[in-house]
Design a protein around this motif. Sequence first.
Motif, short mmCIF file in Angstrom:
data_model
loop_
_atom_site.label_atom_id
_atom_site.label_comp_id
_atom_site.label_asym_id
_atom_site.label_seq_id
_atom_site.Cartn_x
_atom_site.Cartn_y
_atom_site.Cartn_z
N SER A 198 1.27 -1.66 -0.34
CA SER A 198 0.34 0.35 0.25
C SER A 198 0.98 1.46 -0.41
CB SER A 198 -1.34 0.04 1.48
OG SER A 198 -0.07 0.63 2.43
N HIS A 199 0.35 2.05 -0.14
CA HIS A 199 0.54 3.65 -0.11
C HIS A 199 1.18 3.71 1.00
CE1 HIS A 199 0.57 4.43 -4.41
NE2 HIS A 199 -1.44 4.47 -4.14
N ALA A 200 1.16 3.45 2.55
CA ALA A 200 1.55 2.92 3.01
C ALA A 200 2.61 2.60 4.21
CB ALA A 200 -0.07 3.39 4.66
N SER A 201 2.96 1.59 3.35
CA SER A 201 3.85 0.45 3.80
C SER A 201 5.44 1.23 4.39
CB SER A 201 3.70 -0.50 2.55
OG SER A 201 2.84 -1.66 1.96
N PRO A 202 5.50 2.41 4.17
CA PRO A 202 7.34 2.78 4.73
C PRO A 202 6.66 3.60 5.84
CG PRO A 202 6.35 3.24 2.57
CD PRO A 202 5.54 2.75 2.56
N GLY A 248 13.39 16.71 15.96
CA GLY A 248 11.79 17.65 16.18
C GLY A 248 11.16 17.49 14.44
N HIS A 249 11.65 16.74 13.58
CA HIS A 249 11.13 15.96 12.64
C HIS A 249 10.41 15.41 12.01
CE1 HIS A 249 13.47 19.81 12.12
NE2 HIS A 249 12.50 20.75 11.17
N ILE A 250 9.36 15.15 11.25
CA ILE A 250 9.09 13.71 10.54
C ILE A 250 9.62 13.46 9.11
CG2 ILE A 250 6.99 12.44 10.41
CD1 ILE A 250 5.73 13.74 12.52
N TYR A 251 9.60 12.27 8.96
CA TYR A 251 10.27 12.52 7.64
C TYR A 251 9.54 11.01 6.94
CZ TYR A 251 14.46 14.85 8.85
OH TYR A 251 15.22 15.77 9.35
N VAL A 252 8.31 11.21 6.54
CA VAL A 252 7.87 10.74 5.80
C VAL A 252 7.79 10.37 4.22
CG1 VAL A 252 5.93 10.68 6.76
CG2 VAL A 252 5.72 12.14 4.72
N HIS A 253 8.25 8.53 4.13
CA HIS A 253 8.75 8.35 2.62
C HIS A 253 7.72 7.40 1.25
CE1 HIS A 253 11.32 6.93 -0.98
NE2 HIS A 253 11.02 5.79 -0.66
N PHE A 254 7.24 7.92 -0.11
CA PHE A 254 5.91 7.31 -0.40
C PHE A 254 6.42 6.83 -1.94
CE2 PHE A 254 3.54 10.38 1.94
CZ PHE A 254 2.71 9.62 2.98
N GLY A 255 8.14 6.37 -1.25
CA GLY A 255 8.37 6.00 -2.48
C GLY A 255 8.26 6.55 -4.19
N HIS A 256 7.84 5.66 -5.27
CA HIS A 256 8.04 7.04 -5.93
C HIS A 256 7.06 8.17 -6.30
CE1 HIS A 256 4.59 4.03 -6.77
NE2 HIS A 256 3.72 5.01 -7.39
N GLY A 295 5.00 -0.76 -5.78
CA GLY A 295 5.02 -0.14 -4.94
C GLY A 295 5.98 -0.31 -4.32
N ASN A 296 5.90 0.86 -3.15
CA ASN A 296 7.75 0.93 -1.90
C ASN A 296 6.76 0.53 -0.52
OD1 ASN A 296 10.04 1.54 -1.22
ND2 ASN A 296 8.84 3.14 -0.35
N GLY A 297 8.36 0.17 -0.59
CA GLY A 297 8.13 -0.87 1.09
C GLY A 297 9.71 -0.78 2.34
N PHE A 349 13.92 -5.50 -8.53
CA PHE A 349 13.28 -5.44 -7.32
C PHE A 349 12.95 -5.50 -5.87
CE2 PHE A 349 9.75 -7.93 -9.00
CZ PHE A 349 9.67 -8.39 -8.40
N ALA A 350 13.27 -4.33 -5.40
CA ALA A 350 13.10 -5.00 -4.01
C ALA A 350 12.43 -3.94 -2.63
CB ALA A 350 15.72 -5.55 -3.58
N PHE A 351 12.58 -4.63 -1.27
CA PHE A 351 11.52 -3.76 -1.30
C PHE A 351 12.57 -3.58 0.37
CE2 PHE A 351 8.81 -5.74 -3.53
CZ PHE A 351 8.03 -5.07 -4.06
N CYS A 352 13.53 -2.79 0.31
CA CYS A 352 14.23 -2.45 1.83
C CYS A 352 14.14 -1.24 1.93
CB CYS A 352 16.46 -3.04 0.96
SG CYS A 352 15.57 -4.88 0.79
N THR A 353 14.83 -1.52 3.40
CA THR A 353 15.16 -0.08 4.25
C THR A 353 16.58 -0.21 5.16
OG1 THR A 353 12.89 0.20 5.47
CG2 THR A 353 14.18 0.97 7.17
#
Length: 157
Positions: free
Chosen positions: A38-42, A49-57, A83-85, A131-135
């Motif tokens: 889903s778009h919310a996987s990451p 003091g900051h929030i970083y969000v990543h929605f892949g492509h 999608g992105n994971g 392709f992969a889904f890695c952190t």
Amino acid sequence: GEYSLRLLCLDGSNGKALWDREVFNQDGTAPRIHTKNSHASPTPVVHDGHIYVHFGHQGTACLDLNGKPVWKSRDIQYRPVHGNGGSPAVVGDLLLFSTDGAKEQNVNALNRHTGKLVWQTQRDVERFKKFAFCTPLVIDVDGREQAVCPGAGMVGC
């Protein structure tokens, strides 16, 4: 259809929403959500003091702890497979994330204060499925921070 890509802040004691912010809006030409993802996987990252969000492509952004945007970037484009994971990781002044798509596989480093691309390293390992889904995993090696960045058929540091 149209997608609203959002960040929500919940009260840890009772689960009630403290705020709900749209980070990006995708029009009807956006890729559909894949059944495996889903778009919310990451996972968002909270740091200094900051929030970083990543929605892949579909984009990466930084917000303050009240949900106010600091920067947004859609500069890194690639064609995903499912999608992105992968979630982002903070290393010093950098925000690292992988973009392992159908044709291009890269590790990207954005300036975490501005969202500008600092560097991009291509993964050039031959393999059947690219392709992969890695952190990235940040580790300390003799007092020096390093990022272990797994990908399809390889691990880079």
